[in-house]
Design a protein around this motif. Structure first.
Motif, mmCIF file in Angstrom:
data_model
loop_
_atom_site.group_PDB
_atom_site.id
_atom_site.type_symbol
_atom_site.label_atom_id
_atom_site.label_comp_id
_atom_site.label_asym_id
_atom_site.label_seq_id
_atom_site.Cartn_x
_atom_site.Cartn_y
_atom_site.Cartn_z
ATOM 1 N N ARG A 154 0.817 -1.218 0.000
ATOM 2 C CA ARG A 154 0.000 0.000 0.000
ATOM 3 C C ARG A 154 0.847 1.262 0.000
ATOM 4 O O ARG A 154 0.339 2.347 -0.282
ATOM 5 C CB ARG A 154 -0.967 -0.033 1.192
ATOM 6 N N MET A 155 2.132 1.121 0.268
ATOM 7 C CA MET A 155 3.045 2.266 0.192
ATOM 8 C C MET A 155 3.779 2.309 -1.147
ATOM 9 O O MET A 155 4.660 3.136 -1.361
ATOM 10 C CB MET A 155 4.048 2.204 1.359
ATOM 11 N N GLY A 156 3.430 1.379 -2.045
ATOM 12 C CA GLY A 156 4.019 1.379 -3.382
ATOM 13 C C GLY A 156 5.412 0.793 -3.459
ATOM 14 O O GLY A 156 6.130 1.009 -4.440
ATOM 15 N N ILE A 157 5.820 0.038 -2.447
ATOM 16 C CA ILE A 157 7.147 -0.588 -2.446
ATOM 17 C C ILE A 157 7.054 -1.952 -3.121
ATOM 18 O O ILE A 157 6.135 -2.731 -2.831
ATOM 19 C CB ILE A 157 7.666 -0.743 -1.000
ATOM 20 N N PRO A 158 7.973 -2.291 -4.029
ATOM 21 C CA PRO A 158 7.934 -3.599 -4.696
ATOM 22 C C PRO A 158 8.001 -4.741 -3.683
ATOM 23 O O PRO A 158 8.765 -4.670 -2.705
ATOM 24 C CB PRO A 158 9.186 -3.593 -5.591
ATOM 25 N N THR A 159 7.215 -5.791 -3.904
ATOM 26 C CA THR A 159 7.219 -6.942 -3.000
ATOM 27 C C THR A 159 7.375 -8.238 -3.775
ATOM 28 O O THR A 159 6.909 -8.376 -4.909
ATOM 29 C CB THR A 159 5.916 -7.012 -2.167
ATOM 30 N N GLN B 292 15.750 -7.525 -10.242
ATOM 31 C CA GLN B 292 14.905 -6.934 -11.278
ATOM 32 C C GLN B 292 13.882 -5.968 -10.692
ATOM 33 O O GLN B 292 13.494 -4.996 -11.334
ATOM 34 C CB GLN B 292 14.209 -8.040 -12.064
ATOM 35 N N LEU B 293 13.466 -6.221 -9.447
ATOM 36 C CA LEU B 293 12.483 -5.343 -8.809
ATOM 37 C C LEU B 293 13.079 -4.025 -8.342
ATOM 38 O O LEU B 293 12.360 -3.032 -8.221
ATOM 39 C CB LEU B 293 11.829 -6.070 -7.622
ATOM 40 N N VAL B 294 14.383 -4.029 -8.056
ATOM 41 C CA VAL B 294 15.015 -2.798 -7.556
ATOM 42 C C VAL B 294 15.835 -2.096 -8.621
ATOM 43 O O VAL B 294 16.431 -1.058 -8.370
ATOM 44 C CB VAL B 294 15.904 -3.088 -6.310
ATOM 45 N N ALA B 295 15.871 -2.669 -9.819
ATOM 46 C CA ALA B 295 16.668 -2.076 -10.892
ATOM 47 C C ALA B 295 16.117 -0.707 -11.297
ATOM 48 O O ALA B 295 14.924 -0.473 -11.269
ATOM 49 C CB ALA B 295 16.683 -3.007 -12.097
#
Length: 360
Positions: free
Chosen positions: A110-115, A357-360
């Motif tokens: 809900r804070m828009g952080i990749p999970t 890939q999620l933090v790239a």
């Protein structure tokens, strides 16, 4: 940030993922979030990582006072998880299952952080099924998981396991010496987990005299809850080929010594045994949510990669199954080859690449 725990099946994969990430990105900060009072609060610091705890707990299957407290604990955990996420500012949050995984991933999403969700079992847990709807990636250990998760989000990575079992070559001789086992005798390794498995212990207890008489040597991890009782009974029987242990730390040596393995079918055990590549008889626990141990075992049995012995049949039938396998080496060899073909030895690295890939 890595959240979850409750059992070794959740904790050890989480630590393996953290280790794989640290090896590639040594300057990264990693924060674990667990459930207060659960084993991760001890095991994670022992592995060298920082952990914070939430008061979250699961619902009991019967009406209890703890169930009445559940909504308040959940609300409190969500508030604390939000505070932790805001302060730590993670680039990505990984959930490995267990009580703490839910609040942390819910807040992060809900804070828009990749999970990223890591599902260890062949039958997905309720928390992971709910979290998967907004997760960016879902790493699974079994094929055909599209029945639980969106196919486009799935990565078939396998479960991360401890490094010392990846190569057992050259370890059999030191393993026999370590456990005081004899060369030339067939070794049966019995594993019921660190706390123990009542049925497995009762099955060995019932058949131990005939196993000993047959000339098998049994390396038997009884678990913490049953050790004292099993020790008293084995000492009274005076059987030289029954080697009882409360807990086996040197699992690489235990696997190296074994000719046949009898085990519960928790996700981590199944993943380790696929790497070991030896014949296995699974006796799944019936006392787990959604009967997922039976489903884990059947995923291998259906590929002729293991045998299944039902929990309710184990006491009285264990030796019969052991004899069947020991008397036909060709079957054991085929089972070992088939189970090894399903192994995913680089699971931790594969998951690390998905996180990248999620933090790239």
């Amino acid at each position: 940030m890595i959240s979850g725990g409750g059992t070794g099946g959740h904790i050890y994969p989480a630590i393996a993922i953290a280790n794989a990430w640290k090896e590639e990105f040594p300057d990264s900060e990693i924060l674990f979030v667990g459930a207060l009072g659960k084993m991760e609060m001890q095991k994670v610091p022992e592995a060298g990582y920082r952990i914070e705890g939430l008061p979250v707990a699961g619902l009991q299957r019967r009406l209890t006072l703890e169930n009445l407290k559940f909504p308040f604990k959940l609300l409190n955990s969500l508030m604390q998880a939000r505070k932790m996420v805001k302060e730590f500012k993670p680039d990505v949050v990984v959930g490995v299952g267990g009580y703490a995984s839910g609040p942390v991933l819910f807040v992060a999403q809900r804070m828009g952080i990749p999970t990223l969700v890591q599902e260890q079992n062949s039958y997905a847990g309720l928390t992971n099924k709910l979290l998967a709807k907004k997760a960016n990636k879902i790493c699974v250990a079994y094929p055909d998981m599209e029945r639980f998760f969106p196919a486009e989000k799935i990565a078939y990575t396998g479960n991360p396991v401890r490094k010392d079992i990846l190569d057992l070559s050259g370890k059999r001789e030191p393993a026999l010496a370590h456990f005081k086992l004899e060369e030339g005798k067939k070794t049966v390794l019995v594993l019921g987990g660190s706390l123990g498995a009542r049925t497995l212990n009762q099955a060995v207890l019932k058949d131990m005299k005939s196993l000993d008489k047959e000339g098998y040597q049994v390396l038997w991890q009884s678990g913490k809850y049953y050790f004292k009782d099993m020790l008293e009974k084995t000492e009274k029987a005076g059987l030289k080929n029954i080697h009882l242990r409360e807990f086996i730390r040197e699992m690489d040596l235990a696997y190296a010594a074994a000719d046949l393995i009898v085990s519960r079918a928790g996700a981590l055990s199944v993943s380790e045994l696929s790497l070991v590549g030896k014949p296995v008889i699974f006796i799944p626990s019936p006392n787990v949510a959604e009967d997922h141990q039976t489903k884990n075992a059947m995923a291998y049995v259906s590929h002729d990669a293991a045998w299944l012995l039902r929990d309710q049949e184990a006491v009285g039938k264990l030796k019969l199954k052991v004899d069947e396998l020991m008397e036909d080496p060709a079957i054991g060899l085929a089972l070992g080859m088939n189970i090894k073909s399903l192994a995913k030895p680089d699971a931790a690295i594969a998951i690390r690449k998905e996180i990248e890939q999620l933090v790239a």
